[in-house]
Design an enzyme around this catalytic site. Structure first.
Site, PDB file in Angstrom:
ATOM      1  N   ASP A   1      20.175   6.476  14.629  1.00 27.83           N
ATOM      2  CA  ASP A   1      21.191   5.438  14.804  1.00 27.83           C
ATOM      3  C   ASP A   1      22.465   6.006  15.403  1.00 27.83           C
ATOM      4  O   ASP A   1      23.099   5.373  16.250  1.00 27.83           O
ATOM      5  CB  ASP A   1      21.510   4.772  13.456  1.00 27.83           C
ATOM      6  CG  ASP A   1      20.523   3.668  13.131  1.00 27.83           C
ATOM      7  OD1 ASP A   1      20.417   2.721  13.926  1.00 27.83           O
ATOM      8  OD2 ASP A   1      19.852   3.764  12.098  1.00 27.83           O
TER       9      ASP A   1
ATOM     10  N   ILE B   1       9.748  10.094   6.034  1.00 22.82           N
ATOM     11  CA  ILE B   1       9.084   8.818   6.313  1.00 22.82           C
ATOM     12  C   ILE B   1       7.584   8.855   6.095  1.00 22.82           C
ATOM     13  O   ILE B   1       6.910   7.856   6.334  1.00 22.82           O
ATOM     14  CB  ILE B   1       9.343   8.377   7.776  1.00 22.82           C
ATOM     15  CG1 ILE B   1       9.058   9.553   8.716  1.00 22.82           C
ATOM     16  CG2 ILE B   1      10.755   7.858   7.947  1.00 22.82           C
ATOM     17  CD1 ILE B   1       8.486   9.151  10.037  1.00 22.82           C
ATOM     18  N   HIS B   2       7.066  10.000   5.659  1.00 20.06           N
ATOM     19  CA  HIS B   2       5.597  10.112   5.553  1.00 20.06           C
ATOM     20  C   HIS B   2       5.248  11.050   4.390  1.00 20.06           C
ATOM     21  O   HIS B   2       5.949  12.042   4.170  1.00 20.06           O
ATOM     22  CB  HIS B   2       5.035  10.646   6.878  1.00 20.06           C
ATOM     23  CG  HIS B   2       3.552  10.521   6.995  1.00 20.06           C
ATOM     24  ND1 HIS B   2       2.683  11.417   6.423  1.00 20.06           N
ATOM     25  CD2 HIS B   2       2.776   9.594   7.615  1.00 20.06           C
ATOM     26  CE1 HIS B   2       1.433  11.053   6.676  1.00 20.06           C
ATOM     27  NE2 HIS B   2       1.460   9.944   7.403  1.00 20.06           N
TER      28      HIS B   2
ATOM     29  N   LYS C   1       0.836  -1.195   0.000  1.00 21.67           N
ATOM     30  CA  LYS C   1       0.000   0.000   0.000  1.00 21.67           C
ATOM     31  C   LYS C   1       0.881   1.259   0.000  1.00 21.67           C
ATOM     32  O   LYS C   1       0.643   2.198  -0.764  1.00 21.67           O
ATOM     33  CB  LYS C   1      -0.880  -0.034   1.245  1.00 21.67           C
ATOM     34  CG  LYS C   1      -1.961   0.990   1.267  1.00 21.67           C
ATOM     35  CD  LYS C   1      -3.052   0.613   2.277  1.00 21.67           C
ATOM     36  CE  LYS C   1      -4.000   1.756   2.498  1.00 21.67           C
ATOM     37  NZ  LYS C   1      -3.584   2.663   3.569  1.00 21.67           N
TER      38      LYS C   1
ATOM     39  N   LYS D   1       1.457   3.942  -3.057  1.00 17.09           N
ATOM     40  CA  LYS D   1       1.160   5.355  -2.767  1.00 17.09           C
ATOM     41  C   LYS D   1       2.373   6.239  -3.107  1.00 17.09           C
ATOM     42  O   LYS D   1       2.223   7.341  -3.647  1.00 17.09           O
ATOM     43  CB  LYS D   1       0.794   5.516  -1.301  1.00 17.09           C
ATOM     44  CG  LYS D   1       0.470   6.961  -0.947  1.00 17.09           C
ATOM     45  CD  LYS D   1      -0.480   7.043   0.235  1.00 17.09           C
ATOM     46  CE  LYS D   1      -1.030   8.429   0.372  1.00 17.09           C
ATOM     47  NZ  LYS D   1      -2.478   8.474   0.231  1.00 17.09           N
TER      48      LYS D   1
ATOM     49  N   GLU E   1      26.151   6.311  10.052  1.00 18.88           N
ATOM     50  CA  GLU E   1      25.266   6.577  11.192  1.00 18.88           C
ATOM     51  C   GLU E   1      25.736   5.891  12.461  1.00 18.88           C
ATOM     52  O   GLU E   1      24.951   5.608  13.362  1.00 18.88           O
ATOM     53  CB  GLU E   1      23.826   6.144  10.833  1.00 18.88           C
ATOM     54  CG  GLU E   1      23.769   4.781  10.124  1.00 18.88           C
ATOM     55  CD  GLU E   1      22.476   4.533   9.361  1.00 18.88           C
ATOM     56  OE1 GLU E   1      21.496   5.261   9.580  1.00 18.88           O
ATOM     57  OE2 GLU E   1      22.439   3.585   8.555  1.00 18.88           O
TER      58      GLU E   1
ATOM     59  N   ASP F   1      33.473  39.364  -1.579  1.00 22.04           N
ATOM     60  CA  ASP F   1      34.678  38.937  -2.279  1.00 22.04           C
ATOM     61  C   ASP F   1      34.519  37.489  -2.719  1.00 22.04           C
ATOM     62  O   ASP F   1      33.410  36.944  -2.677  1.00 22.04           O
ATOM     63  CB  ASP F   1      35.945  39.174  -1.432  1.00 22.04           C
ATOM     64  CG  ASP F   1      36.000  38.292  -0.206  1.00 22.04           C
ATOM     65  OD1 ASP F   1      35.012  37.573   0.056  1.00 22.04           O
ATOM     66  OD2 ASP F   1      37.021  38.303   0.488  1.00 22.04           O
TER      67      ASP F   1
HETATM   68  N1  COA Z   1       5.298   5.966   2.158  1.00 18.35           N
HETATM   69  C1  COA Z   1       4.161   5.913   1.421  1.00 18.35           C
HETATM   70  N2  COA Z   1       2.936   6.031   1.954  1.00 18.35           N
HETATM   71  C2  COA Z   1       2.858   6.197   3.290  1.00 18.35           C
HETATM   72  C3  COA Z   1       4.008   6.262   4.094  1.00 18.35           C
HETATM   73  C4  COA Z   1       5.262   6.127   3.488  1.00 18.35           C
HETATM   74  N3  COA Z   1       6.393   6.166   4.199  1.00 18.35           N
HETATM   75  N4  COA Z   1       3.625   6.455   5.380  1.00 18.35           N
HETATM   76  C5  COA Z   1       2.277   6.508   5.370  1.00 18.35           C
HETATM   77  N5  COA Z   1       1.805   6.348   4.121  1.00 18.35           N
HETATM   78  C6  COA Z   1       0.422   6.378   3.672  1.00 18.35           C
HETATM   79  C7  COA Z   1      -0.480   5.447   4.475  1.00 18.35           C
HETATM   80  O1  COA Z   1      -0.485   4.163   3.876  1.00 18.35           O
HETATM   81  C8  COA Z   1      -1.815   6.134   4.363  1.00 18.35           C
HETATM   82  O2  COA Z   1      -2.330   5.864   3.077  1.00 18.35           O
HETATM   83  P1  COA Z   1      -3.925   5.976   2.775  1.00 18.35           P
HETATM   84  O3  COA Z   1      -4.316   7.401   3.021  1.00 18.35           O
HETATM   85  O4  COA Z   1      -4.029   5.585   1.339  1.00 18.35           O
HETATM   86  O5  COA Z   1      -4.578   5.033   3.722  1.00 18.35           O
HETATM   87  C9  COA Z   1      -1.455   7.608   4.381  1.00 18.35           C
HETATM   88  O6  COA Z   1      -0.094   7.678   3.921  1.00 18.35           O
HETATM   89  C10 COA Z   1      -1.535   8.239   5.748  1.00 18.35           C
HETATM   90  O7  COA Z   1      -0.763   7.502   6.676  1.00 18.35           O
HETATM   91  P2  COA Z   1      -0.936   7.679   8.246  1.00 18.35           P
HETATM   92  O8  COA Z   1      -2.166   6.950   8.702  1.00 18.35           O
HETATM   93  O9  COA Z   1      -0.822   9.105   8.604  1.00 18.35           O
HETATM   94  O10 COA Z   1       0.356   6.944   8.795  1.00 18.35           O
HETATM   95  P3  COA Z   1       0.453   5.500   9.395  1.00 18.35           P
HETATM   96  O11 COA Z   1       0.028   5.555  10.831  1.00 18.35           O
HETATM   97  O12 COA Z   1      -0.222   4.539   8.505  1.00 18.35           O
HETATM   98  O13 COA Z   1       2.012   5.240   9.320  1.00 18.35           O
HETATM   99  C11 COA Z   1       4.305   5.305   9.937  1.00 18.35           C
HETATM  100  C12 COA Z   1       2.928   5.963  10.116  1.00 18.35           C
HETATM  101  C13 COA Z   1       5.361   6.147  10.616  1.00 18.35           C
HETATM  102  C14 COA Z   1       4.267   3.903  10.548  1.00 18.35           C
HETATM  103  C15 COA Z   1       4.568   5.228   8.402  1.00 18.35           C
HETATM  104  O14 COA Z   1       4.524   6.536   7.923  1.00 18.35           O
HETATM  105  C16 COA Z   1       5.841   4.521   8.011  1.00 18.35           C
HETATM  106  O15 COA Z   1       5.942   3.311   8.075  1.00 18.35           O
HETATM  107  N6  COA Z   1       6.858   5.281   7.519  1.00 18.35           N
HETATM  108  C17 COA Z   1       8.084   4.738   7.026  1.00 18.35           C
HETATM  109  C18 COA Z   1       8.922   4.121   8.108  1.00 18.35           C
HETATM  110  C19 COA Z   1      10.218   3.571   7.606  1.00 18.35           C
HETATM  111  O16 COA Z   1      10.334   3.133   6.476  1.00 18.35           O
HETATM  112  N7  COA Z   1      11.249   3.593   8.462  1.00 18.35           N
HETATM  113  C20 COA Z   1      12.561   3.136   8.121  1.00 18.35           C
HETATM  114  C21 COA Z   1      13.438   4.208   7.573  1.00 18.35           C
HETATM  115  S1  COA Z   1      13.786   5.505   8.725  1.00 18.35           S
HETATM  116 MG    MG Z   2      18.934   3.798  10.407  1.00 18.92          MG
END
Ligand code: COA
Ligand code: MG
Length: 289
Positions: free
Chosen positions: A155, A221-222, A16, A20, A129, A269
Site C-alpha cells: 500500500d 499470508i500463507h 476453510k 486451518k 501504509e 559500553d
Molecule cells: N490462512 C489459512 N490457511 C491458508 C491461507 C491463509 N492465509 N492461505 C492458504 N491456506 C491454506 C489453503 O486453504 C490450503 O489448505 P488445504 O491444504 O487444507 O487445502 C493450504 O493452505 C495451501 O494453500 P495453497 O493452495 O498453497 O494456497 P492458495 O492458492 O489456496 O492461496 C493465497 C494462496 C495467496 C490466495 C492465500 O494464501 C490467501 O488468500 N492468503 C491471504 C491473503 C490475504 O488475506 N490478504 C490480505 C492481507 S495482506
Molecule cells: Mg494493505
C-alpha cells in the site's frame, strides 16, 4: 502484550482458511474484511468472522479482525458485526490521523462497558501504509489504546508511486520511521508481507532484515510462512548467549570502575548493553518485543 512475531491474514469470508489457521500455532490470526475480501463479500465476511469468534477454539493464537479503513463507509458495519463476539483486538488499516484511532477507541470502550469486559482489554493495531500516515506517525503513535503499528509495504509503494523491488530499498525510510515511532511509544512494529509465498529463502532473508531493523514481527499470508517468520523474530541461541555475556562482563567492568571496556577486541559500553538487554527481553515468555 501478546507476542506477535507472525500475524497471519486470511479473507474473512474463507471458512476453510480460518479453520486451518487455528491449527498452525501462529502467534496472531487476523481475519480480514478489508482488501483480502472482495467488495461483494463484505457482508459474508462480517458474518463468518462473528461465527468464528463464537465457535472456534483459537488456542494460544491471538484472534484479530481487520475492519475497512475509517472513511471507507464500511467500517461501522464491520466493527459492529465482530465486536460483540470479543476478538482480542481490532486492526484498522490505512490510518492517517489520531482521530481515526480515537473513533475505534470510543466504540471499543463503549462495548467494554456494555458487556462488562475489563477496560482496555480489547487491543488496537493499526496499519500505517500511506504517505500521510507516515508523516503523521508522531501524533498517531501516541494513542493510548495502541499495541502496535503494522507497516503495509504494498500500500505504501502504491501511495508514493514506488516500484517494489526484492530488497525493498524503496521502503527503507518508511520502515525505519515506523520502527522509530514504535520504539518511542513502546509499541510493537510489524513489518511488510512477503507476497511470494513459495519463496521460503526470500522470506527468511526479508524477515531477518526486518528483525535486524528492530521490527518485532511480520505480516504473513500463507501457512508456509509461519515457521520461518516466527524463527526469524526469535533471537537465536548464539545471540542470547552473546547478550548474556555482554551484560555479565559489563557488570564486572562497572565494579572495576570502567564504563567502556574491551571484549573479543570490540568496545563495549552502555548502548551495547541496552541492546543486549533488549535481546534478553525478547526471549522472555510472552514478551511483546
Ligand atoms: N490462512 C489459512 N490457511 C491458508 C491461507 C491463509 N492465509 N492461505 C492458504 N491456506 C491454506 C489453503 O486453504 C490450503 O489448505 P488445504 O491444504 O487444507 O487445502 C493450504 O493452505 C495451501 O494453500 P495453497 O493452495 O498453497 O494456497 P492458495 O492458492 O489456496 O492461496 C493465497 C494462496 C495467496 C490466495 C492465500 O494464501 C490467501 O488468500 N492468503 C491471504 C491473503 C490475504 O488475506 N490478504 C490480505 C492481507 S495482506
Ligand atoms: Mg494493505
Amino acid at each position: 502484550m501478546h507476542s506477535r512475531r507472525a500475524l497471519l491474514y486470511m479473507p474473512g469470508d474463507n471458512w476453510k482458511m480460518i479453520t486451518k489457521s487455528v491449527t498452525l500455532g501462529v502467534d496472531s490470526i487476523c481475519m480480514d474484511m478489508e482488501d483480502g475480501t472482495a467488495v461483494n463479500k463484505k457482508a459474508e465476511a462480517r458474518a463468518m468472522i462473528a461465527k468464528a469468534l463464537r465457535e472456534l477454539d483459537f488456542g494460544a493464537s491471538e484472534k484479530l479482525a481487520r475492519i475497512n479503513s475509517v472513511g471507507s463507509g464500511w467500517e461501522q458495519d464491520d466493527i459492529d458485526a465482530v465486536l460483540p463476539y470479543r476478538p482480542d483486538g481490532i486492526v484498522i488499516p490505512k490510518v492517517e490521523s489520531f482521530e481515526q484511532v480515537e473513533w475505534a477507541g470510543k466504540i471499543i470502550e463503549a462495548a467494554e462497558l456494555k458487556f462488562g469486559w475489563p477496560l482496555n482489554s480489547i487491543r488496537v493495531l493499526i496499519g500505517v501504509e500511506t504517505a500521510k500516515g507516515i508523516l503523521n506517525l508522531k501524533e498517531i503513535a501516541a494513542h493510548p489504546r495502541l499495541d502496535g503499528i503494522i507497516f503495509g509495504g504494498e500500500d505504501f509503494a502504491a501511495s508514493i508511486g514506488a516500484t517494489r523491488t526484492k530488497d525493498a530499498t524503496e521502503l527503507l525510510y518508511a520502515r525505519q520511521a515506523v520502527v522509530a515511532a514504535c520504539a518511542a511509544f513502546g509499541l510493537q512494529a510489524i513489518d511488510i508481507v512477503h507476497i511470494d509465498f513459495k519463496d521460503a529463502e526470500g522470506l527468511r532473508v526479508e524477515a531477518q532484515q526486518g528483525a535486524g531493523f528492530g521490527f518485532s514481527g511480520k505480516q504473513i499470508i500463507h501457512p508456509n510462512q509461519v515457521q520461518v517468520t516466527q524463527e526469524a523474530f526469535t533471537p537465536s541461541d548464539a545471540m542470547v548467549a552473546e547478550a548474556r555475556r555482554i551484560v555479565e562482563t559489563f557488570e564486572a567492568s562497572q565494579k572495576e570502575g570502567k564504563g567502556a571496556y574491551s571484549l573479543d577486541g570490540k568496545m563495549i559500553d552502555m548502548p551495547l548493553v541496552k541492546n543486549a538487554l533488549k535481546v534478553l527481553e525478547r526471549v522472555k515468555p510472552d514478551s511483546g518485543r
